[in-house]
Design an enzyme around this catalytic site. Structure first.
Site, PDB file in Angstrom:
ATOM      1  N   LYS A  22      -3.072  -2.983   5.119  1.00 32.97           N
ATOM      2  CA  LYS A  22      -3.296  -1.771   4.277  1.00 32.97           C
ATOM      3  C   LYS A  22      -4.118  -0.799   4.710  1.00 32.97           C
ATOM      4  CE  LYS A  22      -4.429  -2.581  -0.567  1.00 32.97           C
ATOM      5  NZ  LYS A  22      -5.299  -3.268  -1.543  1.00 32.97           N
TER       6      LYS A  22
HETATM    7  C1  E4P Z   1      -5.160  -3.226  -4.901  1.00 37.28           C
HETATM    8  O1  E4P Z   1      -4.250  -3.078  -4.085  1.00 37.28           O
HETATM    9  C2  E4P Z   1      -6.291  -2.622  -5.249  1.00 37.28           C
HETATM   10  O2  E4P Z   1      -7.301  -2.469  -4.216  1.00 37.28           O
HETATM   11  C3  E4P Z   1      -6.989  -2.902  -6.644  1.00 37.28           C
HETATM   12  O3  E4P Z   1      -5.601  -3.163  -7.418  1.00 37.28           O
HETATM   13  C4  E4P Z   1      -8.022  -2.011  -7.208  1.00 37.28           C
HETATM   14  O4  E4P Z   1      -8.375  -2.610  -8.396  1.00 37.28           O
HETATM   15  P1  E4P Z   1      -9.498  -1.907  -9.105  1.00 37.28           P
HETATM   16  O5  E4P Z   1      -9.611  -0.385  -9.475  1.00 37.28           O
HETATM   17  O6  E4P Z   1      -9.499  -2.675 -10.222  1.00 37.28           O
HETATM   18  O7  E4P Z   1     -10.649  -2.248  -8.194  1.00 37.28           O
END
Ligand code: E4P
Length: 219
Positions: free
Chosen positions: A83
């Protein structure tokens, strides 16, 4: 639509993966911190719990170190997706890693033009953050709709991974739009199947059944 679980908590993953409904996992540095575990160790354990992609996020912000971290994370297991953040260096790192055959999830996407660039950089997944846009008075799901429309105009292979999902309505809207994937916290997955009328109806069925004195398994 595929469901990814948005957590680095192995207990949550083990419980929900047993349903067969979990198609992958996403983590981020905040989720790793919340797990209290060593990142490499916990990612390795998670990759053994699910067959699908497990996103592990780089923490460097410059191209050279993002690529170095991405190559190291990729070594953990064959189902790791690296990522990277949607920055200038992140897009460059995406292109390099994707060209090497690594699955790349481009994260922290907040506009359709960012998503367009990620697709051109060879991203396997684009992660638009619906909930965080809602948090600042935007309409997160409009972003998802825009990205799906843009991608459908071209032959991009990048999958739309709806992130920052806050509740069942986001999941329903994502499914109605035809998003490829939603990454969902464990509590939201549970909220998807819970319904008071299901509980009430089951209680009545069981109560009536007990009055019959029968047992299906009784010989
Ligand atoms: C996933 O890939 C993201 O990092 C995550 O969904 C972020 O979610 P949040 O905005 O609830 O922290």
């Amino acid at each position: 639509m595929k469901f990814f679980l948005d957590t680095a908590n192995v207990d949550e993953i083990t419980e929900l993966a047993s349903t067969g409904l979990v198609d992958g996992i996403t983590t981020n540095p905040s989720l790793i911190a919340a797990s209290g575990r060593n990142m490499i160790e916990v990612i390795k354990e998670i990759t053994g719990l699910v067959d699908g992609p497990v996103s592990a996020e780089v923490t460097a912000t410059d191209y050279d170190n993002m690529v170095a971290e991405g190559r190291l994370l990729k070594q953990i297991a064959k189902n790791v997706a690296v990522k990277v953040p949607l920055t200038f260096d992140g897009l460059k790192a995406c292109k390099t890693l994707a060209d090497e055959g690594t699955s790349v999830n481009v994260t922290l996407c907040f506009s359709a033009t960012q998503a367009l660039l990620a697709a051109k950089a060879g991203a396997t997944f684009i992660s638009p953050f619906a909930g965080r846009l809602d948090d600042i008075g935007g309409v997160g799901m409009e972003l998802i709709s825009d990205i799906i429309e843009v991608y459908s105009n071209y032959d991009f292979k990048t999958e739309v991974l709806v992130a920052s999902v806050r509740g069942p309505l986001h999941v329903l809207q994502a499914a109605r739009m035809g998003a490829d994937i939603a990454t969902v916290p464990a509590a939201v997955i549970k909220a998807l199947y819970k319904h008071p009328l299901t509980d009430k109806g089951l209680e009545a069925f069981i109560s009536d059944w007990e009055k019959t004195g029968q047992s299906i398994l009784e010989k």
